[in-house]
Design an enzyme around this catalytic site. Structure first.
Site, PDB file in Angstrom:
ATOM      1  N   ASN A 156     -18.929  20.900   6.525  1.00  0.00           N
ATOM      2  CA  ASN A 156     -19.611  19.848   7.134  1.00  0.00           C
ATOM      3  C   ASN A 156     -21.137  19.669   6.462  1.00  0.00           C
ATOM      4  O   ASN A 156     -21.842  20.520   6.675  1.00  0.00           O
ATOM      5  CB  ASN A 156     -19.648  19.888   8.446  1.00  0.00           C
ATOM      6  CG  ASN A 156     -20.523  19.029   9.379  1.00  0.00           C
ATOM      7  OD1 ASN A 156     -20.856  17.767   8.525  1.00  0.00           O
ATOM      8  ND2 ASN A 156     -20.247  18.780  10.506  1.00  0.00           N
ATOM      9  N   ASP A 184     -16.779  16.496   5.454  1.00  0.00           N
ATOM     10  CA  ASP A 184     -17.111  15.148   4.770  1.00  0.00           C
ATOM     11  C   ASP A 184     -17.373  15.361   3.483  1.00  0.00           C
ATOM     12  O   ASP A 184     -17.205  16.534   2.752  1.00  0.00           O
ATOM     13  CB  ASP A 184     -18.252  14.739   5.520  1.00  0.00           C
ATOM     14  CG  ASP A 184     -19.572  15.597   5.468  1.00  0.00           C
ATOM     15  OD1 ASP A 184     -19.633  16.701   4.566  1.00  0.00           O
ATOM     16  OD2 ASP A 184     -20.347  15.818   6.319  1.00  0.00           O
ATOM     17  N   ASP A 361       1.345   8.866  -1.642  1.00  0.00           N
ATOM     18  CA  ASP A 361       1.888   9.234  -0.300  1.00  0.00           C
ATOM     19  C   ASP A 361       3.203   8.589  -0.302  1.00  0.00           C
ATOM     20  O   ASP A 361       3.379   7.396  -0.457  1.00  0.00           O
ATOM     21  CB  ASP A 361       1.132   9.072   0.820  1.00  0.00           C
ATOM     22  CG  ASP A 361       1.362   9.842   2.176  1.00  0.00           C
ATOM     23  OD1 ASP A 361       1.642  11.169   2.023  1.00  0.00           O
ATOM     24  OD2 ASP A 361       1.681   9.169   3.118  1.00  0.00           O
ATOM     25  N   GLU A 390       4.905  11.576  -3.951  1.00  0.00           N
ATOM     26  CA  GLU A 390       5.338  12.584  -3.013  1.00  0.00           C
ATOM     27  C   GLU A 390       6.721  12.179  -2.723  1.00  0.00           C
ATOM     28  O   GLU A 390       6.959  11.200  -1.985  1.00  0.00           O
ATOM     29  CB  GLU A 390       4.678  12.594  -1.829  1.00  0.00           C
ATOM     30  CG  GLU A 390       5.141  13.554  -0.640  1.00  0.00           C
ATOM     31  CD  GLU A 390       4.546  13.455   0.710  1.00  0.00           C
ATOM     32  OE1 GLU A 390       4.548  14.359   1.287  1.00  0.00           O
ATOM     33  OE2 GLU A 390       4.482  12.213   1.035  1.00  0.00           O
TER      34      GLU A 390
END
Length: 649
Positions: A156, A184, A361, A390
Site C-alpha cells: 500500500n 496499489d 485470462d 491461460e
C-alpha cells in the site's frame, strides 16, 4: 452485422486523460497550425484517442450519448474520413468507421454530431504520434523471469486512495481475505528496487482496471471499465510511471487482460448496444431466477470441447457462450463491433503504456476463431510482442493446441506465442512428492519434459511453481523447504519462460486452508506501515524464508546472462537411484542441474554422462559458488538440488 476488418473500437471517458477535463471553449492548435475550439459534449467515445502510422488505417469509434442514433457525424481533418456509420439497437450508440490515411499528421480535430432536431454536439478527438516503431515493442521471452503480483495484496504505497466513495465496495479490511486490503500501483513502484535486485526482468500484475463490483473486487477480473485504471489502485499517470520506471531498470510490464467477460456492473450492462452484445443476453434480460434476480446461464467449463472431434454442439455452445460465473457476463465476440472493441482496446493499452506483453485470462472460454483473430491482429502490428494465454489443462495435447505453429488436425491457427504449462507444473509436484519407483517420483518430471516433442516451441511456454489461482508451491510440497528449492531450481533452468508469484520467494503458504483464494493471495509482509515482518528488508523473516529468498535471488541473477538457460540445447538423463540430471548447453557454457532425492550420501558414477563433455572441467555451484572437478565420481551428501555451471564467477 458487418465483416470484421483489421483492428479497432475504443473508450474516451475512462482513461483519466487530459481530454476528459477540457471544458468546451478551450482553444487548441490542430495540425495546420490553426486554432480550433475544443469540446467535450459527448458522454463517451472509445477509444479516447488513437495514433497515426498503424499498418491498418481503419479505426472504429464507439459513441455513447442519449439519442445519438439520431445524429449525423462530420469530420473535417486532412487524412481522416468517415467510411460508414452504424446504428446500434439501442438509440444511445453509434459506431463510426474511420479511415486514417498514411499521410495524416498528428493533431486534434472536432467531431460534430448534427441531430435531426437541429442541435449539435461537438467532441474533440486526438490522433497522436507513436512513441516508437512497432518492431521496438519487444515482449517477454525465455531470457525473462516474470514476477506475478496481486496488486491489492503487495504493498500500500498510497493510503489516500484506499476508499473511493463513488465505487460500490467502500471498505478496507485486512483481516478479511476477500475484502480489499489497499495495495496499489504506488506500492509496486516503491519496491521496484527489490524486484530488480531479486533478478526479475518482467512484472505481470493482476488486472488494474476499474472493478466496480459490490464485493470481492480486489482481484480485478470482473472489469467494469476497460479503459480506466481503478482509482483504488491509482491513476493512468501512476500506471505510466510504473511502466517508465520499470523500463529504466530493464523490467518489462505485462498487462493482464480479459477478452472473455466483463463485470456485471460494467457501464454498458445498463444499456447494451446490441441485442447480442453478451451471450445469452435474452435470457438475462427477460428471465428471473428463484431469488428474483436476473437469470444467467454459466459455462459448463468443458474446455476440451474446443478440440474434441466428438463434441456435441450443445457442449461447445455452453462452454464458450456460458458466463464464467453469474457476476461475469460473457462477451459475444461473434458480434463484429464487440470483436473490434476488444482488439482495439488491447492495442490501445500496448501503445499508450509501451507494454512488454499481455497475459490473456480464461483463454479457451472465448470464441476460439475470435481469439485467433485477436492475437493475429496484435502480432501483425507488433511482430516482436508476446502474449501468454491461460489454458488450465494438465493435458499437454490441449496446451500444445493453442500455441502458434501447432499442426492441429482441424487446421486451427491460434497466433498465440505462449500457452501456460500446467501439465509440467503438476508433474514437478507429483515427481517430488511421490516415492521413487519405476513409474513414480522423478520419472514424472523426466517424462513430463519429454512431452516437449508435441510443442511447436517449448521455450516460449510459460512455466510456474504456483500462481494466484492455486495453492502455494510450499503448501503443495507439504511445507518442505528442500523440495520447494528442488521444484523452483529445476523449473528456472528449463527451456521455458518462468513466472514466480509474489511471496513464493519467502515461502508464503495457504496450508491453513489449502486452495482458498483469499489465503493464497495474502498480504506481502512489509507492504503496509506497521507490519511486524518486512520481506523487502528481511526484518523478521525466519531462517528458512531468508534461505529461500537468497536461493532464488542467486539463481535469477545468474540466469539473467546465461545463454545456456535462455536458448541452449537441453539434454536430460532418465532418473537413476533417485537422481535426475538435466543439462543446458550453449557454446562454451554448460549448466548441470542435479535433482537428488536420497536422504543419505550417494556416489554418482559420471561416466554415464560422458556425452555432455564435462570430463576434467571445473564446475561452480551457482548458489554457493563452491567448485569441484567433474571427473569419475560425484558425491551427493544430502537430498536437494545442485545447479552447476562451467562459467567462472
Amino acid at each position: 452485422m458487418i465483416k470484421v476488418i483489421g483492428i479497432f473500437i475504443l473508450s474516451l471517458t475512462v482513461l483519466n486523460l487530459p481530454l476528459r477535463h477540457i471544458k468546451a471553449g478551450s482553444v487548441v492548435a490542430n495540425n495546420k497550425n490553426t486554432e480550433i475550439v475544443e469540446y467535450n459534449e459527448i458522454e463517451r467515445i472509445e477509444p479516447s484517442n488513437w495514433w497515426i502510422g498503424f499498418k491498418n488505417t481503419e479505426l472504429q469509434l464507439l459513441v455513447k450519448h442519449p439519442d445519438i442514433i439520431n445524429a449525423r457525424p462530420e469530420i473535417n481533418y486532412p487524412g481522416v474520413s468517415i467510411k460508414e456509420v452504424h446504428k446500434a439497437d439501442s438509440p444511445n450508440y453509434l459506431f463510426i468507421d474511420l479511415n486514417i490515411d498514411k499521410t495524416t499528421k498528428p493533431g486534434k480535430f472536432n467531431i460534430v454530431f448534427n441531430f435531426e432536431n437541429g442541435l449539435k454536439n461537438t467532441h474533440t478527438y486526438e490522433l497522436k504520434s507513436r512513441k516508437k516503431p512497432a518492431e521496438s515493442y519487444v515482449g517477454f521471452n525465455s531470457s525473462d523471469v516474470i514476477y506475478l503480483i496481486t496488486p491489492d495484496r503487495f504493498s500500500n504505497g498510497d493510503p489516500s486512495n484506499d476508499i473511493n466513495e463513488n465505487l460500490l465496495e467502500k471498505t478496507i479490511d485486512r483481516k478479511d481475505n476477500y475484502a480489499r486490503h489497499g495495495g496499489d500501483i504506488k506500492g509496486i513502484i516503491d519496491h521496484l528496487d527489490y524486484i530488480e535486485s531479486m533478478g526479475f526482468t518482467a512484472i505481470w500484475s493482476c488486472p488494474l482496471l476499474t472493478n466496480d463490483m459490490p464485493s470481492g473486487s480486489y482481484h480485478g477480473y470482473a472489469m467494469t471499465d476497460f479503459y480506466e485504471i481503478d482509482p483504488r489502485f491509482g491513476s493512468m499517470e501512476d500506471y505510466l510511471e510504473l511502466a517508465d520506471k520499470a523500463r529504466e531498470k530493464g523490467i518489462k510490464l505485462v498487462m493482464d487482460q480479459v477478452a472473455n467477460h466483463c463485470g456485471l456492473e460494467h457501464w454498458w450492462m445498463k444499456d447494451l448496444p446490441f441485442k447480442d452484445w453478451v451471450n445469452y443476453q435474452e435470457n438475462y434480460e427477460e428471465n428471473l431466477d428463484s431469488w428474483g434476480k436476473k437469470a444467467t446461464i454459466t459455462s459448463n467449463h468443458r474446455r476440451t470441447s474446443n478440440q474434441d472431434i466428438y463434441s456435441s454442439k450443445i457442449d461447445k455452445e455452453e462452454m464458450s457462450d456460458g458466463w464464467f460465473v453469474s457476476g461475469m457476463p460473457d462477451l459475444n465476440q461473434r458480434n463484429p463491433f464487440m470483436a473490434k472493441y476488444i482488439i482495439q482496446n488491447s492495442i490501445w493499452w500496448i501503445e499508450a503504456v509501451g507494454l512488454g506483453g499481455i497475459r490473456q485470462d480464461t483463454y479457451p472460454y472465448s470464441n476460439k476463431e475470435f481469439m485467433s483473430q485477436w492475437a493475429g491482429a496484435i502480432m501483425e502490428q507488433y511482430p516482436n510482442f508476446s502474449i501468454v494465454g491461460e489454458e488450465w489443462s494438465y493435458n499437454p495435447l490441449i496446451v500444445g493446441y493453442w500455441q502458434d505453429g501447432a499442426k492441429n488436425r482441424d487446421g486451427y491457427k491460434s497466433n498465440l506465442k505462449s500457452p501456460m504449462d500446467f501439465p509440467m507444473q503438476r508433474q514437478i509436484v507429483n515427481g517430488l512428492n511421490e516415492w521413487e519407483d519405476w513409474d513414480t517420483g522423478l520419472v514424472k518430471m523426466y517424462e513430463g519434459l519429454a512431452n516437449d516433442f508435441h510443442y511447436a516451441s517449448p521455450k516460449d511456454i510459460m512455466i510456474f511453481p504456483d500462481n494466484h489461482d492455486m495453492s502455494r508451491i510450499f503448501t503443495q510440497l507439504m511445507e518442505d523447504l528442500v523440495k520447494t528449492k528442488m521444484a523452483i531450481g529445476y523449473l528456472l533452468t528449463l527451456p521455458r519462460i518462468p513466472q514466480i508469484y509474489y511471496g513464493t520467494e519467502i515461502l508464503m503458504s495457504d496450508s491453513a486452508n489449502p486452495g482458498d483464494h483469499g489465503l493464497v493471495r495474502s498480504d506481502f509482509p512489509g507492504g503496509w506501515d506497521g507490519d511486524p515482518v518486512n520481506a523487502f528488508t528481511g526484518k523478521g523473516l525466519s531462517d528458512d524464508q531468508k534461505d529461500m529468498q537468497g536461493f532464488i535471488k542467486q539463481i535469477l541473477n545468474y540466469r539473467k546472462t546465461s545463454k545456456a538457460i535462455h536458448e541452449g540445447k537441453t539434454v536430460h538423463f532418465a532418473p537413476l537411484m533417485g537422481v535426475y540430471m538435466l543439462f543446458r548447453i550453449f557454446e562454451g557454457e554448460t549448466v548441470a542441474v542435479i535433482v537428488n532425492k536420497n536422504e543419505q550420501p550417494i556416489d554418482i558414477e559420471l561416466k554415464r554422462y560422458d556425452e555432455i563433455g564435462l570430463n576434467g572441467k571445473t564446475m561452480r555451484n551457482i548458489v554457493t559458488n563452491e567448485t569441484f572437478l567433474w571427473n569419475k565420481v560425484l558425491t551427493l551428501n544430502s537430498k536437494g538440488i545442485n545447479i552447476f555451471t562451467t562459467k567462472a564467477k
